[in-house]
Design a protein around this motif. Structure first.
Motif, PDB file in Angstrom:
ATOM      1  N   PRO A  44       0.547  -0.623 -18.408  1.00 18.33           N
ATOM      2  CA  PRO A  44       1.394  -0.643 -17.236  1.00 18.33           C
ATOM      3  C   PRO A  44       1.967  -1.968 -16.317  1.00 18.33           C
ATOM      4  N   ASP A  45       3.162  -1.602 -15.846  1.00 18.78           N
ATOM      5  CA  ASP A  45       3.479  -2.813 -15.150  1.00 18.78           C
ATOM      6  C   ASP A  45       3.334  -2.761 -13.647  1.00 18.78           C
ATOM      7  N   PHE A  46       2.348  -3.482 -13.151  1.00 19.87           N
ATOM      8  CA  PHE A  46       1.440  -3.336 -11.928  1.00 19.87           C
ATOM      9  C   PHE A  46       2.678  -3.988 -10.812  1.00 19.87           C
ATOM     10  N   LEU A  47       3.750  -4.753 -11.304  1.00 14.53           N
ATOM     11  CA  LEU A  47       4.615  -5.176 -10.444  1.00 14.53           C
ATOM     12  C   LEU A  47       5.780  -4.105 -10.055  1.00 14.53           C
ATOM     13  N   ALA A  48       6.162  -3.292 -10.938  1.00 12.25           N
ATOM     14  CA  ALA A  48       6.998  -2.348 -10.886  1.00 12.25           C
ATOM     15  C   ALA A  48       6.279  -1.261  -9.888  1.00 12.25           C
ATOM     16  N   VAL A  49       5.128  -1.112 -10.013  1.00 15.88           N
ATOM     17  CA  VAL A  49       4.559   0.091  -9.161  1.00 15.88           C
ATOM     18  C   VAL A  49       4.622  -0.459  -7.737  1.00 15.88           C
ATOM     19  N   THR A  50       4.137  -1.589  -7.420  1.00 15.58           N
ATOM     20  CA  THR A  50       4.035  -2.153  -6.350  1.00 15.58           C
ATOM     21  C   THR A  50       5.330  -2.346  -5.525  1.00 15.58           C
ATOM     22  N   LEU A  51       6.296  -2.721  -6.146  1.00 18.96           N
ATOM     23  CA  LEU A  51       7.413  -2.861  -5.828  1.00 18.96           C
ATOM     24  C   LEU A  51       8.177  -1.533  -5.477  1.00 18.96           C
ATOM     25  N   ALA A  52       8.175  -0.695  -6.317  1.00 19.94           N
ATOM     26  CA  ALA A  52       8.649   0.934  -5.961  1.00 19.94           C
ATOM     27  C   ALA A  52       7.855   1.334  -4.757  1.00 19.94           C
ATOM     28  N   PHE A  53       6.473   1.011  -4.558  1.00 23.39           N
ATOM     29  CA  PHE A  53       5.776   1.584  -3.351  1.00 23.39           C
ATOM     30  C   PHE A  53       6.190   0.846  -2.161  1.00 23.39           C
ATOM     31  N   TRP A  54       6.325  -0.382  -2.165  1.00 25.58           N
ATOM     32  CA  TRP A  54       6.860  -1.039  -0.698  1.00 25.58           C
ATOM     33  C   TRP A  54       8.497  -0.902  -0.681  1.00 25.58           C
ATOM     34  N   ILE A  55       9.290  -0.357  -1.655  1.00 25.63           N
ATOM     35  CA  ILE A  55      10.709  -0.053  -1.264  1.00 25.63           C
ATOM     36  C   ILE A  55      10.737   1.195  -0.924  1.00 25.63           C
ATOM     37  N   ILE A  56       9.765   2.098  -1.296  1.00 22.47           N
ATOM     38  CA  ILE A  56       9.622   3.509  -0.823  1.00 22.47           C
ATOM     39  C   ILE A  56       9.340   3.400   0.606  1.00 22.47           C
TER      40      ILE A  56
END
Length: 176
Positions: A44-56
């Motif tokens: 998994p791409d941890f940065l993608a998860v973190t980016l999606a979380f903070w953008i949401i």
């Protein structure tokens, strides 16, 4: 915006915490990429998860430009086609902004189902960029990464919202 019944009132997010978690996710991605399992397409791409979380959760603080910039950092680190991750993260950021109000109305498992297509689109863009550059197909195991990222969504939500859940100035006379 009205709150759901049982939803906790959150403190404002600290900008230092937001940027710290994003930089921590970049470092975690770099660490995983250096390790033996880092080259595996199912990771998994941890940065993608973190980016999606903070953008949401904080669309006015973290946006598409931030996602693009972090994508360039990952492209340089991986030595991949310049712009491959940047494009994927920018599209992920845009789609996260589009659905950010809707996602927050659901519980965590349903939120994970709502962000799964975002992760699928981001990975599909990376696969297409790699294919156009001549790297070829990553294999069927690459289809597991978006699923793992969606499974990480509830854990990321609990961990990243934890500092905001603490009581501001609790006492026995206030109901909130």
């Amino acid at each position: 915006m009205m709150m759901r019944a049982g939803q906790a009132l959150l403190l404002p997010a600290n900008p230092w915490f937001i940027w710290g978690t994003l930089i921590g996710a970049v470092l975690l991605n770099m660490l995983v990429h250096i390790a033996l399992l880092g080259r595996s397409p199912w990771m998994p791409d941890f940065l993608a998860v973190t980016l999606a979380f903070w953008i949401i959760h904080q669309p006015r603080r973290i946006g598409v430009g931030t996602a693009f910039a972090f994508g360039l950092v990952i492209d340089v680190h991986h030595g991949s086609l310049l712009g491959q991750h940047a494009l994927a993260y920018a599209v992920l950021g845009y789609l996260a902004v589009v659905i950010h109000r809707r996602v927050l109305w659901f519980d965590l498992p349903r939120q994970a189902l709502h962000v799964l297509p975002l992760f699928l689109v981001a990975h599909a863009l990376q696969w297409m960029a790699r294919g156009l550059a001549g790297s070829g197909w990553a294999g069927w195991s690459a289809l597991l990464a978006p699923g793992f990222e969606a499974l990480l969504w509830p854990l990321a939500t609990v961990l990243l919202l934890a500092p905001q859940r603490r009581a501001h100035d609790p006492d026995d006379t206030r109901p909130i």
